[in-house]
Design an enzyme around this catalytic site. Structure first.
Site, PDB file in Angstrom:
ATOM      1  N   ASP A   1      -1.492  12.886   7.770  1.00  0.00           N
ATOM      2  CA  ASP A   1      -2.745  12.562   8.458  1.00  0.00           C
ATOM      3  C   ASP A   1      -3.010  13.638   9.512  1.00  0.00           C
ATOM      4  O   ASP A   1      -2.084  14.089  10.178  1.00  0.00           O
ATOM      5  CB  ASP A   1      -2.597  11.179   9.118  1.00  0.00           C
TER       6      ASP A   1
ATOM      7  N   ASP B   1      -6.183   8.585  12.126  1.00  0.00           N
ATOM      8  CA  ASP B   1      -6.599   7.243  11.681  1.00  0.00           C
ATOM      9  C   ASP B   1      -5.488   6.516  10.914  1.00  0.00           C
ATOM     10  O   ASP B   1      -5.698   5.413  10.402  1.00  0.00           O
ATOM     11  CB  ASP B   1      -7.896   7.306  10.857  1.00  0.00           C
TER      12      ASP B   1
ATOM     13  N   ASP C   1      -6.421  13.551 -10.638  1.00  0.00           N
ATOM     14  CA  ASP C   1      -6.133  12.306 -11.349  1.00  0.00           C
ATOM     15  C   ASP C   1      -7.451  11.774 -11.913  1.00  0.00           C
ATOM     16  O   ASP C   1      -8.403  11.545 -11.167  1.00  0.00           O
ATOM     17  CB  ASP C   1      -5.542  11.298 -10.346  1.00  0.00           C
TER      18      ASP C   1
ATOM     19  N   ASP D   1      -4.984   8.784 -16.121  1.00  0.00           N
ATOM     20  CA  ASP D   1      -4.482   7.442 -15.837  1.00  0.00           C
ATOM     21  C   ASP D   1      -4.542   6.560 -17.096  1.00  0.00           C
ATOM     22  O   ASP D   1      -5.548   6.574 -17.820  1.00  0.00           O
ATOM     23  CB  ASP D   1      -5.381   6.836 -14.743  1.00  0.00           C
TER      24      ASP D   1
ATOM     25  N   GLU E   1      -0.878   9.492 -18.860  1.00  0.00           N
ATOM     26  CA  GLU E   1       0.055   8.396 -18.580  1.00  0.00           C
ATOM     27  C   GLU E   1       0.032   7.454 -19.777  1.00  0.00           C
ATOM     28  O   GLU E   1      -1.019   6.915 -20.114  1.00  0.00           O
ATOM     29  CB  GLU E   1      -0.380   7.650 -17.310  1.00  0.00           C
TER      30      GLU E   1
ATOM     31  N   HIS F   1       4.203   7.242  -7.855  1.00  0.00           N
ATOM     32  CA  HIS F   1       3.692   6.304  -6.854  1.00  0.00           C
ATOM     33  C   HIS F   1       3.770   4.848  -7.299  1.00  0.00           C
ATOM     34  O   HIS F   1       3.418   3.959  -6.539  1.00  0.00           O
ATOM     35  CB  HIS F   1       2.237   6.669  -6.535  1.00  0.00           C
ATOM     36  N   ASP F   2       4.164   4.608  -8.547  1.00  0.00           N
ATOM     37  CA  ASP F   2       4.282   3.237  -9.055  1.00  0.00           C
ATOM     38  C   ASP F   2       5.739   2.787  -9.150  1.00  0.00           C
ATOM     39  O   ASP F   2       5.996   1.633  -9.538  1.00  0.00           O
ATOM     40  CB  ASP F   2       3.675   3.133 -10.466  1.00  0.00           C
TER      41      ASP F   2
HETATM   42  C1  GLC Z   1      -1.851   3.553 -13.369  1.00  0.00           C
HETATM   43  C2  GLC Z   1      -1.658   4.047 -11.963  1.00  0.00           C
HETATM   44  C3  GLC Z   1      -1.505   2.876 -11.063  1.00  0.00           C
HETATM   45  C4  GLC Z   1      -2.774   2.067 -11.140  1.00  0.00           C
HETATM   46  C5  GLC Z   1      -3.128   1.701 -12.582  1.00  0.00           C
HETATM   47  C6  GLC Z   1      -4.539   1.249 -12.692  1.00  0.00           C
HETATM   48  O1  GLC Z   1      -0.752   2.895 -13.873  1.00  0.00           O
HETATM   49  O2  GLC Z   1      -0.575   4.930 -11.915  1.00  0.00           O
HETATM   50  O3  GLC Z   1      -1.217   3.229  -9.743  1.00  0.00           O
HETATM   51  O4  GLC Z   1      -2.650   0.902 -10.388  1.00  0.00           O
HETATM   52  O5  GLC Z   1      -3.004   2.785 -13.447  1.00  0.00           O
HETATM   53  O6  GLC Z   1      -5.414   2.305 -12.493  1.00  0.00           O
END
Ligand code: GLC
Length: 540
Positions: A26, A30, A103, A204, A246, A320-321
């Site tokens: 940041d 914020d 993304d 995605d 993905e 991130h998941d």
């Molecule tokens: C993918 C993303 C995830 C998101 C999902 C819906 O799996 O990596 O973070 O919540 O798609 O877009």
């Protein structure tokens, strides 16, 4: 070393780094990361040696799912900055040989996207068919499909007397890829970003775009490959654009098709078969079981061999998941540094394009928060659903500590100081307390840090051809503690030996020739047996 990024295949020698913008840096106090923050950390990333940044979504969004719900694909979420900041990021990254990989969320939009607001106005609105609708009456769902985040996959719009389909949250309505106008509109949007100079895209849940809800099909719908070929032809025209899809459902044959060398679809996919090995078969990710190392070895071997001739692998343990790998398959206590380096060594010796998730290069760990401190909608839905179903709250919290997505989303740890140097304000999600000793400042100053281990792994990949081309052979497949393999070209042999346990392990059946050089290790010297989490890379 800067790569020539105009030719297809440059990513075969590249290493990428994922940034989750909300939690990276940041600059305006914020408490939420921003694009200027990323620009200010480019020197750090250049030092690490990466070639590209996969940037989690930065487009305009109500942030129900942290940007994976986009309301304007061609504008920047103002809390992150402006289009001028984005252009500056692309330019400054490029100057350092770093590409920006955007993304793309093409399976669904936000329910606040103008297309969806229009679509809800009437069945004959031109945008109505951009989404997936079924007639019905309130209380009687078209079928019993569930959404990934809990609850049904259908939401009723009383004005229309129709349900719309959403594989994720109700605020993420699925786009209807059967509509050619929608597809063209998406391709034009992608060209907008190509013209801005991005180096590629992460797509995605791309295997879910060709869904057929009436047949209960989410992933791998019958038109999926047709759609991907069209997408690639129309939107990814330049040979140098890198694309990674993905694909939770990918197995080897499908991945060969997705990433075939003729470039007809994508450069590579993220497959998740290794990621599911420590969950109970047939159960959701929250129901965990210990990892049985031979399962991981067989799985990685299958992918290494499967995509050796046709296709291309991505290599990752974090995103991130997912929970932090050092807490998951390593030891985030006594052997944190050793095990973080060992896991990196195991992965980075393989064939494919490695992805490092922010903080992985510091050995960042999982976190334990109070329920109210978690921000992820998936965590709160799970808690509500499971406690209502009679699970004991402590058991549910254990699942959240082990698998919750917020483990990966606590702020990047830059310094031992206030809020880890992430923000001067109040961070949107708490900073992990262990930033007092796990932070970039300390890692940069210590030549034996996890950071410098990753830096060396990246350097090795760029120095020796065997990392890109070597044929894979698994050693000791049954051994419950040791993961060892060979990579071999005509000129070079690479041997990787890793101890996945916190005990000393004798290695029988692997001989290291006299002329071998030790390229990398996580212990200062060599002993007879492998010490806890010891990892070694030899070359001859
Ligand atoms: C993918 C993303 C995830 C998101 C999902 C819906 O799996 O990596 O973070 O919540 O798609 O877009």
């Amino acid at each position: 070393m800067k790569l020539d990024k105009t030719k297809r295949g440059w990513w075969e020698s590249a290493v990428f780094y994922q940034i989750y913008p909300k939690s990276f840096q940041d600059t305006d106090g914020d408490g939420i990361g921003d694009l200027k923050g990323i620009i200010s950390r480019l020197d750090y990333l250049e030092k690490l040696g990466i070639d590209g940044i996969w940037l989690s979504p930065v487009c305009q969004s109500p942030q129900v799912d942290n940007g994976y719900d986009i309301s304007d694909y061609q504008d920047i979420y103002p809390v992150f900055g402006t289009m001028a900041d984005m252009e500056e990021l692309i330019r400054q990254a490029k100057d350092r040989g770093i590409s920006i990989i955007m993304d793309l969320v093409l399976n669904h939009s936000s329910d606040q996207h103008p297309w969806f607001l229009e679509a809800k106005k009437g069945r004959d609105n031109p945008y109505h068919d951009y989404y997936v609708w079924r007639d019905g009456t309130q209380g009687k769902l078209p079928n019993d499909m569930g959404s990934v985040f809990g609850g049904p996959a259908w939401t009723y719009v009383p004005e229309l007397g129709q349900y719309y389909f959403h594989q994720f949250a109700p605020q993420q309505p699925d786009l209807n890829w059967d509509n050619p106008r929608l597809r063209q509109e998406l391709y034009q949007m992608i060209r907008f970003w190509v013209d801005k100079g991005v180096g590629g895209f992460r797509l995605d849940v791309i295997d879910q775009i060709a869904k057929v809800p009436d047949a209960f099909i989410t992933a791998n719908g019958p038109r999926l490959h047709e759609f991907l070929e069209e997408l690639s032809r129309e939107a990814f025209r330049e040979d140098g654009l890198v694309t990674v899809g993905e694909a939770w459902s990918a197995d080897v044959p499908r991945a060969q098709q997705f990433s075939s060398r003729d470039g007809k679809q994508l450069s590579m996919v993220f497959q998740f078969q290794h990621i599911g090995l420590d969950q109970q078969p047939g159960k959701p990710k929250w129901d965990t079981k210990p990892l049985h190392l031979p399962d991981l070895k067989t799985c990685m071997e299958r992918w290494q061999l499967g995509l050796q001739e046709e296709g291309w692998n991505s290599l990752f343990l974090n995103n991130h998941d997912l929970p932090r790998i050092v807490s998951r398959w390593g030891d985030d206590g006594v052997y944190r540094v050793e095990s973080a380096k060992m896991l990196a060594t195991m992965l980075h010796g393989m064939q494919g394009t490695p992805y490092i998730y922010q903080g992985e290069e510091l050995g960042m760990t999982n976190v334990r928060l109070e329920l109210s401190q978690y921000r992820d909608l998936e965590i709160h839905n799970l808690y509500a659903e499971r406690t209502a179903a009679g699970y004991d709250p402590e058991t549910v919290m254990e699942s959240i500590y082990a698998r919750g997505r917020d483990n990966a989303r606590t702020p990047m740890q830059w310094t031992p100081g206030d809020n880890a140097g992430f923000t001067t304000g109040t961070p949107w999600i708490p900073v992990n307390e262990n930033h007092s000793f796990i932070n970039a400042e300390a890692a940069l100053a210590d030549p034996d840090s996890v950071f410098h281990h990753y830096r060396r792994l990246i350097e090795l990949r760029k120095t020796y051809e065997v990392f890109r081309k070597g044929k894979f052979r698994l050693l000791l497949p049954e051994d419950p503690n040791i993961f060892a393999y060979i990579r071999k070209t005509e000129k070079e042999t690479l041997l990787v030996v890793c101890n996945f346990s916190n005990k000393e392990q004798a290695v029988d059946g692997i001989s290291v020739p006299k002329n071998a050089r030790c390229l990398l290790s996580n212990y200062a010297d060599t002993a007879e047996a492998l010490r806890p989490y010891e990892a070694k890379m030899y070359l001859w």
